[in-house]
Write a protein that holds these residues in place. Structure first.
Motif, PDB file in Angstrom:
ATOM      1  N   GLY A 119       0.821  -1.205   0.000  1.00 49.90           N
ATOM      2  CA  GLY A 119       0.000   0.000   0.000  1.00 49.90           C
ATOM      3  C   GLY A 119       0.859   1.261   0.000  1.00 49.90           C
ATOM      4  N   PHE A 120       0.212   2.373   0.273  1.00 47.66           N
ATOM      5  CA  PHE A 120       0.913   3.651   0.230  1.00 47.66           C
ATOM      6  C   PHE A 120       1.417   4.092   1.600  1.00 47.66           C
ATOM      7  CE2 PHE A 120       1.016   8.333   0.316  1.00 47.66           C
ATOM      8  CZ  PHE A 120       1.979   8.541  -0.651  1.00 47.66           C
ATOM      9  N   PHE A 121       0.592   3.943   2.632  1.00 48.58           N
ATOM     10  CA  PHE A 121       0.916   4.520   3.931  1.00 48.58           C
ATOM     11  C   PHE A 121       1.737   3.588   4.806  1.00 48.58           C
ATOM     12  CE2 PHE A 121      -2.949   6.716   2.532  1.00 48.58           C
ATOM     13  CZ  PHE A 121      -2.473   8.011   2.547  1.00 48.58           C
ATOM     14  N   ALA A 122       2.561   4.204   5.677  1.00 48.83           N
ATOM     15  CA  ALA A 122       3.388   3.472   6.626  1.00 48.83           C
ATOM     16  C   ALA A 122       2.480   2.693   7.572  1.00 48.83           C
ATOM     17  CB  ALA A 122       4.267   4.449   7.396  1.00 48.83           C
ATOM     18  N   LYS A 124       3.748  -0.325   6.345  1.00 45.76           N
ATOM     19  CA  LYS A 124       4.109  -1.263   5.272  1.00 45.76           C
ATOM     20  C   LYS A 124       4.111  -0.617   3.905  1.00 45.76           C
ATOM     21  CE  LYS A 124       2.573  -5.298   7.753  1.00 45.76           C
ATOM     22  NZ  LYS A 124       1.807  -6.522   7.739  1.00 45.76           N
ATOM     23  N   GLY A 125       3.659   0.616   3.798  1.00 45.61           N
ATOM     24  CA  GLY A 125       3.537   1.295   2.514  1.00 45.61           C
ATOM     25  C   GLY A 125       4.824   1.937   2.040  1.00 45.61           C
ATOM     26  N   VAL A 126       4.719   2.627   0.918  1.00 46.05           N
ATOM     27  CA  VAL A 126       5.897   3.171   0.242  1.00 46.05           C
ATOM     28  C   VAL A 126       6.024   4.688   0.354  1.00 46.05           C
ATOM     29  CG1 VAL A 126       6.022   1.271  -1.413  1.00 46.05           C
ATOM     30  CG2 VAL A 126       4.664   3.302  -1.975  1.00 46.05           C
ATOM     31  N   GLU A 127       5.206   5.328   1.184  1.00 46.55           N
ATOM     32  CA  GLU A 127       5.226   6.791   1.226  1.00 46.55           C
ATOM     33  C   GLU A 127       6.601   7.360   1.571  1.00 46.55           C
ATOM     34  OE1 GLU A 127       2.792   8.587   4.308  1.00 46.55           O
ATOM     35  OE2 GLU A 127       3.060   6.836   5.587  1.00 46.55           O
ATOM     36  N   TYR A 128       7.287   6.784   2.529  1.00 46.21           N
ATOM     37  CA  TYR A 128       8.611   7.254   2.951  1.00 46.21           C
ATOM     38  C   TYR A 128       9.617   7.094   1.812  1.00 46.21           C
ATOM     39  CZ  TYR A 128      13.002   7.218   5.632  1.00 46.21           C
ATOM     40  OH  TYR A 128      14.272   7.458   6.094  1.00 46.21           O
ATOM     41  N   GLU A 129       9.664   5.917   1.226  1.00 43.46           N
ATOM     42  CA  GLU A 129      10.605   5.637   0.138  1.00 43.46           C
ATOM     43  C   GLU A 129      10.326   6.522  -1.071  1.00 43.46           C
ATOM     44  OE1 GLU A 129       8.971   3.339   1.882  1.00 43.46           O
ATOM     45  OE2 GLU A 129      10.552   2.160   2.834  1.00 43.46           O
ATOM     46  N   LEU A 130       9.048   6.724  -1.371  1.00 43.66           N
ATOM     47  CA  LEU A 130       8.671   7.564  -2.513  1.00 43.66           C
ATOM     48  C   LEU A 130       9.092   9.012  -2.298  1.00 43.66           C
ATOM     49  CD1 LEU A 130       7.284   7.320  -5.244  1.00 43.66           C
ATOM     50  CD2 LEU A 130       5.135   7.867  -4.118  1.00 43.66           C
ATOM     51  N   LEU A 131       8.927   9.505  -1.084  1.00 39.39           N
ATOM     52  CA  LEU A 131       9.326  10.877  -0.767  1.00 39.39           C
ATOM     53  C   LEU A 131      10.848  11.052  -0.869  1.00 39.39           C
ATOM     54  CD1 LEU A 131       8.351  13.655   0.085  1.00 39.39           C
ATOM     55  CD2 LEU A 131       8.565  12.925   2.451  1.00 39.39           C
TER      56      LEU A 131
END
Length: 183
Positions: A119-122, A124-131
């Motif tokens: 998914g997108f949100f922490a 388990k998501g990728v928001e941190y890596e994407l930022l």
């Protein structure tokens, strides 16, 4: 007057400069972004390499890489850790900024691939890596600003967009190549 990219642009005669952005504001903003992103990546890399700041070190990170489908997990952990430390420090001091940004982007492309299904949100998501990826790519494209070690290097003194684009293409190709070996 200086543009956000640091190149000189002549003002039109009689141009209204009352609302023109301060060139130093851009440089200070880029410095702040470089330091925050660069040191974050460098510290993250030391977790992989040395186990500092609660990290798993090469052995633990190598096991994670192997479980994530990468061949030779310890070697991959070493490459990722060095890319994060050297790329992060390069960004923080503004040294070889397009290549430093590319080192971070290449590592983060692989991190995104590993975490993509969560998914997108922490957490388990990728928001941190994407930022982090977007910030490093932005710095590779814009250049480090005036307050950077690159200002001392003739090739990088006047940042060129082509340097950033070439570095990001290199990052994507190398990261893609590494992902081809992942199971």
């Amino acid at each position: 007057m200086t543009s956000p990219l640091g190149t000189l642009q002549p003002l039109r005669p009689g141009a209204d400069t009352r609302h023109a952005p301060s060139p130093h504001g851009y440089d200070i903003g880029l410095l702040l972004l470089r330091i925050a992103l660069g040191l974050t990546m460098a510290v993250h890399g030391t977790q992989k390499l040395f186990g500092w700041f609660g990290g798993a070190g090469l052995e633990g990170t190598g096991q994670f890489f192997a479980l994530s489908g990468y061949p030779s997990g310890r070697t991959m952990a070493l490459v990722a850790g060095l890319s994060e430390v050297l790329g992060g420090l390069g960004l923080a001091i503004g040294l070889l900024t397009p290549l430093a940004g590319a080192a971070v982007v290449g590592t983060m492309i692989n991190a995104l691939a590993v975490k993509w299904g969560g998914g997108f949100f922490a957490p388990k998501g990728v928001e941190y890596e994407l930022l982090l990826t977007a910030g490093a790519a932005a710095l590779a494209l814009t250049g480090p600003g005036r307050y950077a070690a690159d200002r001392l290097l003739p090739v990088f003194r006047a940042h060129r967009l082509v340097h950033g684009v070439a570095a990001l293409v290199l990052a994507a190709v190398v990261a893609g190549g590494v992902l081809l070996f992942r199971k």
